[in-house]
Motif scaffolding. Structure first.
Motif, PDB file in Angstrom:
ATOM      1  N   LYS A  34      67.321 -45.685 -10.947  1.00 48.13           N
ATOM      2  CA  LYS A  34      67.483 -44.718 -12.042  1.00 48.13           C
ATOM      3  C   LYS A  34      66.148 -44.509 -12.734  1.00 48.13           C
ATOM      4  O   LYS A  34      65.379 -45.450 -12.901  1.00 48.13           O
ATOM      5  N   GLN A  35      65.922 -43.276 -13.140  1.00 49.76           N
ATOM      6  CA  GLN A  35      64.766 -43.001 -13.978  1.00 49.76           C
ATOM      7  C   GLN A  35      65.215 -43.102 -15.421  1.00 49.76           C
ATOM      8  O   GLN A  35      66.202 -42.483 -15.819  1.00 49.76           O
ATOM      9  N   GLU A  36      64.530 -43.921 -16.183  1.00 49.15           N
ATOM     10  CA  GLU A  36      64.823 -44.095 -17.603  1.00 49.15           C
ATOM     11  C   GLU A  36      63.541 -43.839 -18.373  1.00 49.15           C
ATOM     12  O   GLU A  36      62.632 -44.662 -18.359  1.00 49.15           O
ATOM     13  N   ASN A  37      63.492 -42.682 -19.017  1.00 50.62           N
ATOM     14  CA  ASN A  37      62.298 -42.228 -19.731  1.00 50.62           C
ATOM     15  C   ASN A  37      61.110 -42.191 -18.770  1.00 50.62           C
ATOM     16  O   ASN A  37      61.155 -41.491 -17.779  1.00 50.62           O
ATOM     17  N   ASP A  38      60.080 -42.983 -19.026  1.00 52.73           N
ATOM     18  CA  ASP A  38      58.888 -42.972 -18.172  1.00 52.73           C
ATOM     19  C   ASP A  38      58.879 -44.102 -17.156  1.00 52.73           C
ATOM     20  O   ASP A  38      57.844 -44.382 -16.540  1.00 52.73           O
ATOM     21  N   THR A  39      60.011 -44.771 -16.981  1.00 57.42           N
ATOM     22  CA  THR A  39      60.069 -45.881 -16.034  1.00 57.42           C
ATOM     23  C   THR A  39      61.162 -45.637 -15.011  1.00 57.42           C
ATOM     24  O   THR A  39      62.008 -44.763 -15.160  1.00 57.42           O
ATOM     25  N   TRP A  40      61.112 -46.449 -13.954  1.00 58.97           N
ATOM     26  CA  TRP A  40      62.143 -46.455 -12.910  1.00 58.97           C
ATOM     27  C   TRP A  40      62.762 -47.835 -12.891  1.00 58.97           C
ATOM     28  O   TRP A  40      62.061 -48.839 -12.971  1.00 58.97           O
ATOM     29  N   VAL A  41      64.089 -47.889 -12.800  1.00 60.13           N
ATOM     30  CA  VAL A  41      64.818 -49.152 -12.822  1.00 60.13           C
ATOM     31  C   VAL A  41      65.615 -49.287 -11.534  1.00 60.13           C
ATOM     32  O   VAL A  41      66.258 -48.336 -11.084  1.00 60.13           O
ATOM     33  N   VAL A  42      65.551 -50.469 -10.935  1.00 64.56           N
ATOM     34  CA  VAL A  42      66.330 -50.777  -9.733  1.00 64.56           C
ATOM     35  C   VAL A  42      67.165 -52.012 -10.051  1.00 64.56           C
ATOM     36  O   VAL A  42      66.662 -52.990 -10.592  1.00 64.56           O
ATOM     37  N   TYR A  43      68.469 -51.936  -9.725  1.00 64.41           N
ATOM     38  CA  TYR A  43      69.348 -53.074  -9.978  1.00 64.41           C
ATOM     39  C   TYR A  43      70.540 -53.037  -9.033  1.00 64.41           C
ATOM     40  O   TYR A  43      70.797 -52.048  -8.360  1.00 64.41           O
ATOM     41  N   ALA A  44      71.266 -54.158  -9.017  1.00 62.28           N
ATOM     42  CA  ALA A  44      72.465 -54.296  -8.180  1.00 62.28           C
ATOM     43  C   ALA A  44      73.688 -54.408  -9.074  1.00 62.28           C
ATOM     44  O   ALA A  44      73.602 -54.885 -10.210  1.00 62.28           O
ATOM     45  N   THR A  45      74.838 -53.960  -8.541  1.00 61.98           N
ATOM     46  CA  THR A  45      76.099 -54.109  -9.259  1.00 61.98           C
ATOM     47  C   THR A  45      77.003 -55.081  -8.501  1.00 61.98           C
ATOM     48  O   THR A  45      76.846 -55.287  -7.298  1.00 61.98           O
ATOM     49  N   PHE A  59      60.010 -50.544 -13.196  1.00 64.59           N
ATOM     50  CA  PHE A  59      58.745 -50.132 -12.595  1.00 64.59           C
ATOM     51  C   PHE A  59      58.147 -48.964 -13.373  1.00 64.59           C
ATOM     52  O   PHE A  59      58.878 -48.070 -13.794  1.00 64.59           O
ATOM     53  N   ILE A  60      56.853 -48.971 -13.500  1.00 59.51           N
ATOM     54  CA  ILE A  60      56.143 -47.828 -14.075  1.00 59.51           C
ATOM     55  C   ILE A  60      55.827 -46.846 -12.952  1.00 59.51           C
ATOM     56  O   ILE A  60      55.830 -45.638 -13.148  1.00 59.51           O
ATOM     57  N   ASN A  61      55.612 -47.364 -11.769  1.00 57.98           N
ATOM     58  CA  ASN A  61      55.245 -46.572 -10.605  1.00 57.98           C
ATOM     59  C   ASN A  61      56.500 -46.233  -9.792  1.00 57.98           C
ATOM     60  O   ASN A  61      57.192 -47.127  -9.301  1.00 57.98           O
ATOM     61  N   GLU A  62      56.793 -44.955  -9.631  1.00 54.37           N
ATOM     62  CA  GLU A  62      57.986 -44.515  -8.900  1.00 54.37           C
ATOM     63  C   GLU A  62      57.983 -44.994  -7.455  1.00 54.37           C
ATOM     64  O   GLU A  62      59.009 -45.417  -6.920  1.00 54.37           O
ATOM     65  N   GLU A  63      56.821 -44.945  -6.800  1.00 54.28           N
ATOM     66  CA  GLU A  63      56.738 -45.341  -5.397  1.00 54.28           C
ATOM     67  C   GLU A  63      57.119 -46.808  -5.203  1.00 54.28           C
ATOM     68  O   GLU A  63      57.792 -47.160  -4.243  1.00 54.28           O
ATOM     69  N   GLU A  64      56.702 -47.657  -6.128  1.00 51.84           N
ATOM     70  CA  GLU A  64      57.048 -49.075  -6.035  1.00 51.84           C
ATOM     71  C   GLU A  64      58.548 -49.287  -6.213  1.00 51.84           C
ATOM     72  O   GLU A  64      59.143 -50.161  -5.574  1.00 51.84           O
ATOM     73  N   ALA A  65      59.166 -48.483  -7.067  1.00 51.96           N
ATOM     74  CA  ALA A  65      60.616 -48.585  -7.274  1.00 51.96           C
ATOM     75  C   ALA A  65      61.358 -48.229  -5.994  1.00 51.96           C
ATOM     76  O   ALA A  65      62.306 -48.921  -5.602  1.00 51.96           O
TER      77      ALA A  65
END
Length: 82
Positions: A34-45, A59-65
Motif C-alpha cells: 500500500k502507498q501511504e502518503n510518501d511511503t510504501w508499506v508491505v505487510y502480511a495478514t 519503505f521510502i523507495n517504491e522499488e524496494e517495496a
C-alpha cells in the motif's frame, strides 16, 4: 523493481494471495503493498485478515517495496507447496 515488473513476475511464477495497492478491505492470508502518503508499506495478514504483528515494513523507495513484496510472495508459495 517497478509495479509492471512485479505484475509480470506474479503472473509468470503463479504467485497468489496479494493486494497490490487496491482500495478494499484486507483478505485472509495475503500479502499487501500500500502507498501511504510518501511511503510504501508491505505487510502480511492472518486468517482473520488482520495485520500480522511484526510483518509491517515501511519503505521510502517504491522499488524496494515491490522487491520485498515479491520476495515474500515467493516464500509464501514455497510454504504453501510443502
Amino acid at each position: 523493481m517497478t509495479r509492471e515488473d512485479a505484475i509480470n513476475i506474479i503472473s509468470k511464477e503463479g504467485l497468489k494471495s496479494y493486494n497490490l495497492n487496491e482500495e478494499r478491505y484486507n483478505r485472509e492470508d495475503e500479502l499487501v503493498i500500500k502507498q501511504e502518503n510518501d511511503t510504501w508499506v508491505v505487510y502480511a495478514t492472518d486468517e482473520r485478515a488482520s495485520v500480522i504483528t511484526g510483518s509491517k515494513k515501511v519503505f521510502i523507495n517504491e522499488e524496494e517495496a515491490w522487491e520485498n513484496l515479491i520476495k515474500r510472495l515467493r516464500a509464501d508459495k514455497i510454504l504453501r507447496e510443502i
